[in-house]
Design an enzyme around this catalytic site. Sequence first.
Site, PDB file in Angstrom:
ATOM      1  N   LEU A 135       0.844  -1.187   0.000  1.00 37.40           N
ATOM      2  CA  LEU A 135       0.000   0.000   0.000  1.00 37.40           C
ATOM      3  C   LEU A 135       0.882   1.241   0.000  1.00 37.40           C
ATOM      4  CD1 LEU A 135      -2.663  -0.976   2.716  1.00 37.40           C
ATOM      5  CD2 LEU A 135      -2.868  -1.209   0.238  1.00 37.40           C
ATOM      6  N   ASP A 136       0.406   2.289  -0.649  1.00 43.05           N
ATOM      7  CA  ASP A 136       1.101   3.566  -0.585  1.00 43.05           C
ATOM      8  C   ASP A 136       1.159   4.047   0.859  1.00 43.05           C
ATOM      9  OD1 ASP A 136       1.205   3.518  -3.374  1.00 43.05           O
ATOM     10  OD2 ASP A 136      -0.726   4.547  -3.540  1.00 43.05           O
ATOM     11  N   LYS A 137       2.110   4.908   1.141  1.00 44.48           N
ATOM     12  CA  LYS A 137       2.297   5.401   2.505  1.00 44.48           C
ATOM     13  C   LYS A 137       1.019   5.986   3.083  1.00 44.48           C
ATOM     14  CE  LYS A 137       5.230   8.492   5.265  1.00 44.48           C
ATOM     15  NZ  LYS A 137       6.396   9.415   5.249  1.00 44.48           N
TER      16      LYS A 137
END
Length: 302
Positions: A135-137
Amino acid sequence: MNENFLYYIVGPDDPCRFLRDVLKSQMRISHSLLTKLKAQHKIKVNGVTALTNYTLQTGDRITVDIILNEKNNIEPMNLPLDIVYEDIDLLVINKPPGLAVHPGKDRSIRTLANAVTNYWAQQGHVSLFRPINRLDKQTSGLILIGKSQYAHQAIFRQQKQGLLHRSYQALVEGLVQEDSGSINLPIAHPDPEHSQKRSVEPDGKPAFTHFTVIKRYPGYTLLALTLGSGRTHQIRVHLSHLGHPVCGDSLYGRPSQLITRQALHARQLSVQQPRSGTHLYLQADLPPDMAALLEDLNTSGR
């Protein structure tokens, strides 16, 4: 039985003649993992280390120690973990927004990888950090982690066979007219040296996103989304291309006064347990910022 071991007893009608055949076809051990197991003498027949060309006999008991001797170079960091599920093969974490999955160029050790490494170290478990999905940050939600190379490869096979299912929720700008639909648009990384941004490009890799409207608000739509592929930033790229960027997505849309990051959450996950085949269905509630945003839209009529 030791949970670090796989076991197999050769039956009278077993179709496999050689040990290597059982390891690959019956015990589902990949070629790359088998090479490492052989080098570390992790394969035994009747308690004795055996070569993979060993000719099997009825009643032979095969044991494989799937925990490799490997060094994790990620520094442990004591950070809180929201553990949704854990068994002998899998760890599922509900990642909060603002936490990167891996250390980046800034060499920060405040990442999920560092936190999981610390958690395992406290249990005396040494393994590489092997997330199945990423997942993106600033995206919150469920991340599935294999606790061994065996588990990681087993789930990867499920992913290729379409047996691993992930569902997201996103609040997007504008009113999505269709109640449901599919987005089939290729995604590419046109300038990898100067930007992390992806875009829809004719020569990109195939990407499929399926959506269903959960609720419409004035100026916004709450969507449930599932992935037919796993391209980087896929949901964000597809929705932005259609003119409905995720609320708060400053990379593919614009910042929002309603939330300080993209309103995207990996909510549900279904997978089969690698050894038992048991179907696992896992869910993570919306994080406080998204829950508060939707509550505000509900009460204010915005």
